[in-house]
Scaffold this motif. Sequence first.
Motif, PDB file in Angstrom:
ATOM      1  N   ARG A 131       0.848  -1.170   0.000  1.00  0.00           N
ATOM      2  CA  ARG A 131       0.000   0.000   0.000  1.00  0.00           C
ATOM      3  C   ARG A 131       0.892   1.232   0.000  1.00  0.00           C
ATOM      4  NH1 ARG A 131      -3.466  -0.891   5.283  1.00  0.00           N
ATOM      5  NH2 ARG A 131      -1.369  -1.299   6.077  1.00  0.00           N
ATOM      6  N   VAL A 132       0.262   2.393  -0.215  1.00  0.00           N
ATOM      7  CA  VAL A 132       1.020   3.633  -0.100  1.00  0.00           C
ATOM      8  C   VAL A 132       1.610   3.707   1.303  1.00  0.00           C
ATOM      9  CG1 VAL A 132       0.830   6.151  -0.033  1.00  0.00           C
ATOM     10  CG2 VAL A 132      -0.352   4.856  -1.812  1.00  0.00           C
ATOM     11  N   GLY A 133       2.895   3.981   1.398  1.00  0.00           N
ATOM     12  CA  GLY A 133       3.554   4.026   2.698  1.00  0.00           C
ATOM     13  C   GLY A 133       5.044   3.801   2.560  1.00  0.00           C
ATOM     14  N   LEU A 134       5.686   3.519   3.672  1.00  0.00           N
ATOM     15  CA  LEU A 134       7.145   3.426   3.704  1.00  0.00           C
ATOM     16  C   LEU A 134       7.698   2.426   2.704  1.00  0.00           C
ATOM     17  CD1 LEU A 134       9.937   3.956   4.822  1.00  0.00           C
ATOM     18  CD2 LEU A 134       9.415   2.386   6.701  1.00  0.00           C
ATOM     19  N   LEU A 135       7.153   1.206   2.672  1.00  0.00           N
ATOM     20  CA  LEU A 135       7.711   0.196   1.779  1.00  0.00           C
ATOM     21  C   LEU A 135       7.526   0.571   0.317  1.00  0.00           C
ATOM     22  CD1 LEU A 135       6.866  -3.174   3.540  1.00  0.00           C
ATOM     23  CD2 LEU A 135       9.063  -2.020   3.375  1.00  0.00           C
ATOM     24  N   GLY A 136       6.472   1.331   0.015  1.00  0.00           N
ATOM     25  CA  GLY A 136       6.312   1.834  -1.344  1.00  0.00           C
ATOM     26  C   GLY A 136       7.460   2.749  -1.723  1.00  0.00           C
ATOM     27  N   GLY A 137       7.895   3.584  -0.782  1.00  0.00           N
ATOM     28  CA  GLY A 137       9.043   4.451  -1.040  1.00  0.00           C
ATOM     29  C   GLY A 137      10.334   3.673  -1.137  1.00  0.00           C
ATOM     30  N   GLY A 155      19.471  13.288  12.581  1.00  0.00           N
ATOM     31  CA  GLY A 155      19.828  14.565  13.190  1.00  0.00           C
ATOM     32  C   GLY A 155      20.423  15.569  12.230  1.00  0.00           C
ATOM     33  N   GLN A 156      20.591  15.184  10.978  1.00  0.00           N
ATOM     34  CA  GLN A 156      21.122  16.127   9.989  1.00  0.00           C
ATOM     35  C   GLN A 156      20.058  17.171   9.662  1.00  0.00           C
ATOM     36  OE1 GLN A 156      23.483  14.415   6.895  1.00  0.00           O
ATOM     37  NE2 GLN A 156      22.920  15.977   5.382  1.00  0.00           N
ATOM     38  N   ASP A 157      20.511  18.367   9.333  1.00  0.00           N
ATOM     39  CA  ASP A 157      19.594  19.456   9.016  1.00  0.00           C
ATOM     40  C   ASP A 157      19.112  19.306   7.572  1.00  0.00           C
ATOM     41  OD1 ASP A 157      18.112  21.744   9.087  1.00  0.00           O
ATOM     42  OD2 ASP A 157      19.817  23.115   8.920  1.00  0.00           O
ATOM     43  N   TRP A 158      18.210  18.344   7.377  1.00  0.00           N
ATOM     44  CA  TRP A 158      17.733  18.035   6.035  1.00  0.00           C
ATOM     45  C   TRP A 158      16.786  19.114   5.513  1.00  0.00           C
ATOM     46  CZ3 TRP A 158      20.289  14.578   3.506  1.00  0.00           C
ATOM     47  CH2 TRP A 158      20.818  13.457   4.150  1.00  0.00           C
ATOM     48  N   ARG A 159      16.948  19.425   4.225  1.00  0.00           N
ATOM     49  CA  ARG A 159      15.984  20.230   3.484  1.00  0.00           C
ATOM     50  C   ARG A 159      15.537  19.404   2.291  1.00  0.00           C
ATOM     51  NH1 ARG A 159      20.382  23.695   3.524  1.00  0.00           N
ATOM     52  NH2 ARG A 159      20.424  23.567   1.240  1.00  0.00           N
ATOM     53  N   VAL A 160      14.437  19.795   1.677  1.00  0.00           N
ATOM     54  CA  VAL A 160      13.919  19.013   0.559  1.00  0.00           C
ATOM     55  C   VAL A 160      14.934  18.942  -0.574  1.00  0.00           C
ATOM     56  CG1 VAL A 160      12.093  18.816  -1.172  1.00  0.00           C
ATOM     57  CG2 VAL A 160      11.526  19.530   1.146  1.00  0.00           C
ATOM     58  N   ASP A 161      15.655  20.038  -0.810  1.00  0.00           N
ATOM     59  CA  ASP A 161      16.625  20.025  -1.908  1.00  0.00           C
ATOM     60  C   ASP A 161      17.765  19.054  -1.637  1.00  0.00           C
ATOM     61  OD1 ASP A 161      17.373  21.891   0.142  1.00  0.00           O
ATOM     62  OD2 ASP A 161      18.929  22.680  -1.183  1.00  0.00           O
ATOM     63  N   LEU A 162      18.178  18.923  -0.359  1.00  0.00           N
ATOM     64  CA  LEU A 162      19.251  17.987  -0.022  1.00  0.00           C
ATOM     65  C   LEU A 162      18.776  16.543  -0.168  1.00  0.00           C
ATOM     66  CD1 LEU A 162      20.738  19.723   3.141  1.00  0.00           C
ATOM     67  CD2 LEU A 162      21.638  19.761   0.805  1.00  0.00           C
ATOM     68  N   LEU A 163      17.539  16.289   0.228  1.00  0.00           N
ATOM     69  CA  LEU A 163      16.981  14.947   0.061  1.00  0.00           C
ATOM     70  C   LEU A 163      16.818  14.610  -1.415  1.00  0.00           C
ATOM     71  CD1 LEU A 163      14.353  15.086   2.932  1.00  0.00           C
ATOM     72  CD2 LEU A 163      16.409  13.658   2.871  1.00  0.00           C
ATOM     73  N   PHE A 174      11.091  14.936  -7.116  1.00  0.00           N
ATOM     74  CA  PHE A 174      11.276  14.178  -5.892  1.00  0.00           C
ATOM     75  C   PHE A 174      10.057  14.329  -4.983  1.00  0.00           C
ATOM     76  CE2 PHE A 174      12.703  14.455  -1.379  1.00  0.00           C
ATOM     77  CZ  PHE A 174      12.971  13.113  -1.178  1.00  0.00           C
ATOM     78  N   ALA A 175       9.624  15.563  -4.778  1.00  0.00           N
ATOM     79  CA  ALA A 175       8.474  15.807  -3.898  1.00  0.00           C
ATOM     80  C   ALA A 175       7.221  15.115  -4.426  1.00  0.00           C
ATOM     81  CB  ALA A 175       8.242  17.311  -3.761  1.00  0.00           C
ATOM     82  N   GLU A 176       7.040  15.147  -5.747  1.00  0.00           N
ATOM     83  CA  GLU A 176       5.867  14.514  -6.361  1.00  0.00           C
ATOM     84  C   GLU A 176       5.891  13.003  -6.178  1.00  0.00           C
ATOM     85  OE1 GLU A 176       3.994  13.780 -10.857  1.00  0.00           O
ATOM     86  OE2 GLU A 176       5.811  14.987 -10.582  1.00  0.00           O
ATOM     87  N   LEU A 177       7.026  12.373  -6.493  1.00  0.00           N
ATOM     88  CA  LEU A 177       7.130  10.917  -6.382  1.00  0.00           C
ATOM     89  C   LEU A 177       7.049  10.453  -4.930  1.00  0.00           C
ATOM     90  CD1 LEU A 177       9.941  10.127  -8.993  1.00  0.00           C
ATOM     91  CD2 LEU A 177       7.490   9.685  -9.200  1.00  0.00           C
ATOM     92  N   ARG A 179       5.511  11.879  -2.324  1.00  0.00           N
ATOM     93  CA  ARG A 179       4.148  11.941  -1.793  1.00  0.00           C
ATOM     94  C   ARG A 179       3.278  10.845  -2.392  1.00  0.00           C
ATOM     95  NH1 ARG A 179       1.533  16.312   0.903  1.00  0.00           N
ATOM     96  NH2 ARG A 179      -0.649  15.760   1.224  1.00  0.00           N
ATOM     97  N   LYS A 180       3.473  10.559  -3.662  1.00  0.00           N
ATOM     98  CA  LYS A 180       2.670   9.515  -4.311  1.00  0.00           C
ATOM     99  C   LYS A 180       2.971   8.141  -3.731  1.00  0.00           C
ATOM    100  CE  LYS A 180       1.575   7.568  -8.853  1.00  0.00           C
ATOM    101  NZ  LYS A 180       1.860   7.631 -10.311  1.00  0.00           N
ATOM    102  N   ALA A 181       4.246   7.853  -3.470  1.00  0.00           N
ATOM    103  CA  ALA A 181       4.645   6.526  -2.983  1.00  0.00           C
ATOM    104  C   ALA A 181       4.440   6.368  -1.484  1.00  0.00           C
ATOM    105  CB  ALA A 181       6.104   6.253  -3.335  1.00  0.00           C
ATOM    106  N   VAL A 182       4.794   7.386  -0.710  1.00  0.00           N
ATOM    107  CA  VAL A 182       4.813   7.279   0.750  1.00  0.00           C
ATOM    108  C   VAL A 182       3.526   7.818   1.377  1.00  0.00           C
ATOM    109  CG1 VAL A 182       6.129   7.843   2.845  1.00  0.00           C
ATOM    110  CG2 VAL A 182       7.330   7.445   0.692  1.00  0.00           C
ATOM    111  N   GLY A 183       2.876   8.743   0.686  1.00  0.00           N
ATOM    112  CA  GLY A 183       1.604   9.259   1.184  1.00  0.00           C
ATOM    113  C   GLY A 183       1.700  10.556   1.961  1.00  0.00           C
ATOM    114  N   VAL A 184       2.913  11.019   2.228  1.00  0.00           N
ATOM    115  CA  VAL A 184       3.136  12.289   2.923  1.00  0.00           C
ATOM    116  C   VAL A 184       4.308  12.997   2.250  1.00  0.00           C
ATOM    117  CG1 VAL A 184       2.255  11.486   5.153  1.00  0.00           C
ATOM    118  CG2 VAL A 184       4.687  11.195   4.609  1.00  0.00           C
TER     119      VAL A 184
END
Length: 251
Positions: A131-137, A155-163, A174-177, A179-184
């Motif tokens: 299902r949509v969630g962690l394993l989907g990601g 504990g790293q100061d993550w930003r969306v661009d770094l991820l 990245f943000a689109e995929l 959210r679609k796979a993980v649900g958040v």
Amino acid sequence: MDRLSALMSRFSLSVRPCAVEEANFAVVGDVQPDCLIYGTSGHLHLLEPDKHSVLLSARVCWGGSQNPLLAALPPEIRQDLTNDSEMRTVVDLLLAEQAAARCGSASVLNRLGEVLLVRLMRRQIEQGQMRVGLLGGLADPRLSRAIVAMHHRPGQDWRVDLLAQEAGLSVSRFAELFRKAVGVTPLAYLRKWRLTLARQDIERGDRVQRVANRYCYGSPEALSRAVSQEYGQTPTQIRKAAAEDRAIPAL
């Protein structure tokens, strides 16, 4: 760090043989084990097709609702063992260990149970039936690099661009995929992961100041507010409840 190790290391696993009525894990078959059943929601549904022998029934505890792996799984997993020699070998060892009841068997059962659960997680990822969630990601090799980075370095100061860089994708893609796979959103997942770890540390008795620094919260007050909003309890209440649970003698 691979897709599962950083995550699994955060949650203690116990596999305890018990009556079928209390079990959420079972090996069924006629004479030889044919099928492994894991009720990830906490219960087994042994219907008419399962009337043949339950060769092993156990209660698997693995972090409960705090474990994001369990939330990503279907309520029940059934694994056919008839054409899976490797899984069958582990199950045979598990059955032999339970039957022998030798010294140290509880520890061996835990280890073998962990092997089976890792293999079940791998199968779910490989089959892409989550299902949509962690394993989907985690099933997406690009997203999994970012998710593992969050798991391994919370504990790293993550930003969306770094991820997005970890995933090798543009920020928007990245943000689109994700959210679609993980649900958040990526940062919502990171927030939830940090709070899960923070709660574990607080339950162990760590000071809120130290936990706040560990997971990139600006102050102990900021962490306390986030914990209270997420769990409906203050860090002090969480620590006290955990201490009381540890003080209750095992039956």
